[in-house]
Design an enzyme around this catalytic site. Structure first.
Site, mmCIF file in Angstrom:
data_model
loop_
_atom_site.group_PDB
_atom_site.id
_atom_site.type_symbol
_atom_site.label_atom_id
_atom_site.label_comp_id
_atom_site.label_asym_id
_atom_site.label_seq_id
_atom_site.Cartn_x
_atom_site.Cartn_y
_atom_site.Cartn_z
ATOM 1 N N LYS A 149 5.101 -4.079 1.703
ATOM 2 C CA LYS A 149 4.160 -3.034 2.083
ATOM 3 C C LYS A 149 2.977 -3.646 2.800
ATOM 4 O O LYS A 149 2.681 -4.808 2.636
ATOM 5 C CB LYS A 149 3.681 -2.294 0.847
ATOM 6 C CG LYS A 149 2.952 -3.190 -0.132
ATOM 7 C CD LYS A 149 2.494 -2.385 -1.285
ATOM 8 C CE LYS A 149 1.568 -1.300 -0.832
ATOM 9 N NZ LYS A 149 0.347 -1.798 -0.260
ATOM 10 N N SER A 169 -10.658 6.755 8.524
ATOM 11 C CA SER A 169 -10.642 5.450 9.136
ATOM 12 C C SER A 169 -9.344 4.667 8.912
ATOM 13 O O SER A 169 -9.100 3.702 9.616
ATOM 14 C CB SER A 169 -11.824 4.619 8.628
ATOM 15 O OG SER A 169 -11.860 4.604 7.233
ATOM 16 N N GLY A 187 -12.746 11.338 3.787
ATOM 17 C CA GLY A 187 -11.656 11.623 4.719
ATOM 18 C C GLY A 187 -10.800 10.446 5.147
ATOM 19 O O GLY A 187 -9.777 10.636 5.807
ATOM 20 N N SER A 188 -11.174 9.224 4.807
ATOM 21 C CA SER A 188 -10.491 8.062 5.395
ATOM 22 C C SER A 188 -9.038 7.876 4.977
ATOM 23 O O SER A 188 -8.278 7.203 5.659
ATOM 24 C CB SER A 188 -11.254 6.775 5.083
ATOM 25 O OG SER A 188 -12.344 6.662 5.961
#
Ligand SMILES: *[C@@H]1O[C@H](CO)[C@@H](O)[C@H](O)[C@H]1NC(C)=O
Ligand SMILES: *[C@@H]1O[C@H](CO)[C@@H](O)[C@H](O)[C@H]1NC(C)=O
Ligand SMILES: *[C@@H]1O[C@H](CO)[C@@H](O)[C@H](O)[C@H]1NC(C)=O
Ligand SMILES: *[C@@H]1O[C@H](CO)[C@@H](O)[C@H](O)[C@H]1NC(C)=O
Length: 529
Positions: A88, A167, A190-191
């Protein structure tokens, strides 16, 4: 002939990295259909195939292949019991980090982040670091999402030069295109959910304090939180199990009321919507009508589906102070927190290449480094903090913070949940995250659809970057009470299973061609390079 037959039979059992689930990857590893090295090599080839166009990956972990080989050895010696053991990309800084800024290029932390340690302890390979908005968006008010001075602008795959959101833009694009199984993001406002929205994947913005921020580049101690980004709700839930839990190095995690971390993946139930009360914050939809015009029909259809699955939908579960919140100038809490805590962060560096020790020094360096593109990309967020001498230990901080708690709490998401006795509030993701950010409450976003062919292309003002265009995905978000992640997972999983969008939308950019099956069949060839 026999060979060809065996080959295709084997091929059928090798999942495509574009949509492989943790279950498929773990079972393939445990019955030796492929190895951890195969996985890493295939991911690296996929990155190489698309990164020049999309710039989603900033840095490859130079040790990824040898770490994978070590895990393969372990599996050969002992029965495979690990929960996850594959590759990952992650946000959790390796001990080197940059946040996309030249101020931190080649900087080294004194210790690993607690999140990175947990990933390793679970046998997850940290494949590399993805592109993000520099300083997680807290520097410039006129820069572009998912631009940073070190790796430049990154793009998502559904439209040429598509804004990937920010972001954690590169993080989300990497997961969408199967450059990695999953990614870690941090969210201040919101990132995590915004890039997941634009890249057609699932993201969980956790309750502040559920996951440790120790040694993660800070924006705001009151708002920052680390969460999983994955292609399915179930995989996001599994990754959440790995990264959650108290950490003596982050005091916020010690105030958790959970006596133990729920087994989040066990809440992935098909009947998860049954009996749930879900509210629509209608006044938020109305206030943001321009932003959600192209989403509204799909959104209304989605709430009808939920009601068909046994949920009660309550309209007008409004955020009562939303209008007042919208007209206030800017969030001084995050700026004050950054101004206060960035000094501690610099103090935690084992190697601080430019000997920067505080925000004033950081601004001076950034303004004088040509690659930072100042003044075209300003330093306005920092200017506000420095001009107003913001600090989270000064007396006037409490006033700003209390105001945030009102806008997010009684006047926002927490008040609406209480007044209407709801399990969750539902909103289009693009307008869902700013209010929960103020109180540290959780959000899960799942894919919902994409802008229709008639959609007019809208560029980010002043830049050749498409913010809205035909084919660009959007998601739907469920907002809950603090520490109620398992309830949100139940709802989101049931909705995802009824309304599958992941993997169904058309991309304008090519998807990576090399895949696990090619690597397995070509023998263990090393990467060219
Ligand atoms: C997974 O992706 C591959 C392409 O790489 C595609 O052929 C396959 O149908 C996809 N599987 C699912 C279940 O969507
Ligand atoms: C996105 O990934 C990068 C590196 O993998 C990481 O530094 C960052 O924390 C992640 N997202 C955000 C918003 O920070
Ligand atoms: C941030 O700063 C405050 C005080 O200014 C301090 O109490 C806290 O521990 C700091 N947090 C981090 C993550 O450094
Ligand atoms: C960004 O702001 C700075 C300073 O206010 C200004 O000089 C610059 O032209 C702006 N850039 C863009 C792209 O708007």
């Amino acid at each position: 002939m026999k060979n060809a037959y065996e080959c295709s039979k084997k091929g059928a059992e090798i999942p495509s990295l574009l949509n492989a689930t943790s279950e498929e990857l773990v079972s393939g590893l445990s019955d030796s259909r492929f190895t951890s090295v195969d996985l890493v090599v295939a991911c690296l080839k996929r990155i190489e195939d698309v990164n020049s166009a999309l710039n989603a990956v900033m840095e490859i972990n130079p040790d990824a292949i040898s770490i994978a080989a070590g895990l393969d050895d372990e599996r050969a010696r002992a029965p495979f019991t690990g929960f996850l053991s594959f590759s990952k990309a992650t946000s959790a800084p390796l001990t080197s980090l940059s946040s996309g800024s030249y101020a931190l290029l080649n900087a080294k932390l004194r210790a690993d982040s607690s999140i990175a340690e947990k990933l390793r302890a679970h046998g997850l390979i940290i494949l590399g670091k993805t592109s993000l908005s520099e300083w997680s968006m807290l520097r410039s008010t006129n820069s572009t999402k998912s631009w940073n001075a070190i790796s430049g602008q990154s793009y998502a795959a559904y439209y040429p030069k598509q804004c990937p959101g920010g972001s954690s833009g590169g993080n989300a694009t990497a997961v969408d295109l199967g450059l990695a199984w999953a990614a870690i993001g941090t969210e201040t406002s919101g990132s995590i959910v915004s890039p997941c929205d634009r890249n057609n994947i699932v993201g969980i913005k956790t309750t502040v304090g559920l996951t440790s921020r120790y040694m993660v580049v800070p924006v705001s101690e009151h708002q920052d939180t680390v969460g999983p980004m994955a292609r399915t709700v179930e995989d996001a839930a599994r990754l959440l199990e790995v990264i959650s839990g108290p950490d003596p190095m982050d005091a916020y995690t010690l105030s958790s009321p959970l006596s133990q971390i729920p087994k989040y993946s066990s809440f992935c139930r098909l009947d998860g919507l049954h009996g749930k009360r879900i509210g629509i914050a209608r006044n938020v939809l109305d206030a943001e009508a321009d932003l959600v015009k192209h989403i509204l029909p799909a959104f209304e259809e989605a709430t009808a589906l939920m009601s068909g699955a046994g949920a009660t939908i309550i309209d007008n579960a409004d955020f009562t102070t939303y209008a007042a919140w919208k007209v206030r100038p800017c969030n001084l809490v995050t700026r004050a927190d950054f101004a206060s805590n960035i000094s501690q962060f610099f103090a935690n560096l084992e190697h601080n290449p430019h000997q920067i020790c505080d925000l004033a020094g950081l601004r001076e360096f950034t303004r004088s480094c040509a690659a930072e593109e100042y003044p075209q990309r300003n330093t306005h967020s920092w200017d506000v903090a420095l001009d107003q001498e913001l600090h989270n230990q000064r007396p006037n901080f409490a006033k700003h913070y209390q105001e945030n708690l009102l806008f997010g709490g009684e006047g926002g998401v927490l008040g609406a949940l209480e007044r209407h006795q709801l399990d969750a509030i539902v909103l289009p993701t693009t307008i869902a995250f700013e209010i929960p950010a103020l109180v540290g409450s959780p959000i899960i976003t799942v894919p919902l659809g994409a802008a229709g062919a008639e959609t007019l292309v809208k560029h980010l003002a002043g830049w050749d970057i498409a913010d809205l265009a035909p084919g660009i995905p959007f998601g739907i978000s469920f907002l809950g009470r603090k520490w109620s992640e398992e309830v949100l997972i139940e709802i989101a999983y049931a909705f995802e299973q009824m309304h599958e969008v992941q993997g169904k939308l058309e991309r304008a950019m090519k998807t990576p061609e090399p895949d696990l099956v090619n690597v397995v069949h070509s023998g263990k060839v090393p990467l060219d390079e």
